[in-house]
Design a protein around this motif. Structure first.
Motif, PDB file in Angstrom:
ATOM      1  N   LEU A 125       5.961   2.267  -6.875  1.00  0.00           N
ATOM      2  CA  LEU A 125       6.663   1.244  -6.111  1.00  0.00           C
ATOM      3  C   LEU A 125       7.905   0.781  -6.862  1.00  0.00           C
ATOM      4  CD1 LEU A 125       3.646  -1.051  -5.076  1.00  0.00           C
ATOM      5  CD2 LEU A 125       4.496   0.991  -3.925  1.00  0.00           C
ATOM      6  N   VAL A 130       7.909  -4.174  -4.720  1.00  0.00           N
ATOM      7  CA  VAL A 130       6.873  -5.016  -5.334  1.00  0.00           C
ATOM      8  C   VAL A 130       7.101  -6.484  -4.972  1.00  0.00           C
ATOM      9  CG1 VAL A 130       6.049  -5.940  -7.545  1.00  0.00           C
ATOM     10  CG2 VAL A 130       6.282  -3.474  -7.231  1.00  0.00           C
ATOM     11  N   SER A 134       4.492  -8.668  -2.653  1.00  0.00           N
ATOM     12  CA  SER A 134       3.867  -9.875  -3.199  1.00  0.00           C
ATOM     13  C   SER A 134       3.838 -10.980  -2.149  1.00  0.00           C
ATOM     14  CB  SER A 134       4.639 -10.341  -4.437  1.00  0.00           C
ATOM     15  OG  SER A 134       4.095 -11.544  -4.936  1.00  0.00           O
ATOM     16  N   THR A 174       1.026   1.675  -1.873  1.00  0.00           N
ATOM     17  CA  THR A 174       1.306   0.403  -1.200  1.00  0.00           C
ATOM     18  C   THR A 174       0.012  -0.356  -0.951  1.00  0.00           C
ATOM     19  OG1 THR A 174       3.217   1.440  -0.138  1.00  0.00           O
ATOM     20  CG2 THR A 174       2.433  -0.649   0.794  1.00  0.00           C
ATOM     21  N   TYR A 177      -1.527  -1.851  -4.188  1.00  0.00           N
ATOM     22  CA  TYR A 177      -0.880  -3.077  -4.663  1.00  0.00           C
ATOM     23  C   TYR A 177      -1.395  -4.277  -3.880  1.00  0.00           C
ATOM     24  CZ  TYR A 177       2.513  -6.565  -5.973  1.00  0.00           C
ATOM     25  OH  TYR A 177       3.086  -7.731  -6.425  1.00  0.00           O
ATOM     26  N   ARG A 181      -3.643  -7.638  -5.029  1.00  0.00           N
ATOM     27  CA  ARG A 181      -3.220  -9.023  -4.795  1.00  0.00           C
ATOM     28  C   ARG A 181      -4.241  -9.808  -3.962  1.00  0.00           C
ATOM     29  NH1 ARG A 181       1.030 -11.493  -7.313  1.00  0.00           N
ATOM     30  NH2 ARG A 181       1.401 -12.643  -5.376  1.00  0.00           N
TER      31      ARG A 181
END
Length: 227
Positions: A125, A130, A134, A174, A177, A181
């Motif tokens: 990424l 990123v 987020s 993707t 990530y 989170r």
């Protein structure tokens, strides 16, 4: 048989038009209620046609009831939560080149082009992506009813043996990530299309850059509105 088809096709047209007019006139309805009513009206009209073709007037009546239920429950809704998420993502992606839109079937779409997402031949990424993901993960936590689909694409450079797994790797990176989170992996589906679905001419550098992309779709099922 042709007379029957014609009669019930006319009935479908009349009912569909009536449903559209009725829904449009309900100014006090929420967007969710209008979508459900629209679906019910169109479903009822379709039910009349199919039921009439198989069972005459009795079949038409039964088809209208079944069709209304299917139309009200099927598909996706564009709720106030979805609209708020779209606004937040438009703010988060400003100046990045990442597109944010509402699709015709009421999904939120984020289109991540090559220069904002991944280097050529890579699945890592980019810092830009990123930062966007987020904020995206935060909006997903605010609407737990949604499901996410992530689809990776490549340009036509190289062979399918390279492009197909690379497109999956980008989609999965993707997803990973977002899971990191705090977004549940059960809410996310990934797919890779390789170079099979270009949106631009692979004969130019600009076109190839547009084809190297990741598409992220967020969908809120209409069935959740009744819960």
């Amino acid at each position: 048989m042709s007379n029957t088809v014609s009669r019930f096709t006319r009935g479908f047209t009349v009912l569909a038009a009536a449903a559209a007019v009725a829904v449009t006139g309900c100014a006090n309805m929420s967007e969710t209620q209008r979508d459900s009513a629209k679906g019910a009206g169109i479903g009822a009209a379709a039910g009349v046609v199919l039921g009439g073709l198989t069972g005459g007037s009795k079949g038409a009546a039964q088809g209208a009831v079944l069709g209304a239920g299917a139309g009200a429950l099927g598909g996706y809704i564009w709720s106030t939560r979805m609209q708020e998420q779209k606004k937040q993502m438009e703010a988060a992606t400003a100046g990045t080149g990442i597109g944010v839109s509402q699709t015709a079937d009421n999904r939120l779409k984020l289109e991540v082009p090559a220069d904002a997402g991944f280097a050529t031949g890579r699945s890592q990424l980019s810092p830009t992506l990123v930062g966007v993901l987020s904020q995206f993960s935060t909006t997903l936590q605010q609407n737990q009813a949604t499901h996410v689909t992530i689809i990776g694409h490549t340009d036509s450079s190289g062979s399918d043996a390279i492009n197909n797994p690379l497109s999956f790797d980008r989609a999965n990176a993707t997803r990973d990530y977002l899971v990191g989170r705090g977004v549940s992996a059960t809410r996310i589906t990934t797919d890779g299309r390789g170079s099979r679905e270009p949106v631009a001419d692979n004969g130019t550098p600009q076109g190839r850059a547009m084809n190297r992309r990741v598409e992220i779709y967020v969908a809120e099922p209409a069935s959740t509105a009744a819960r």
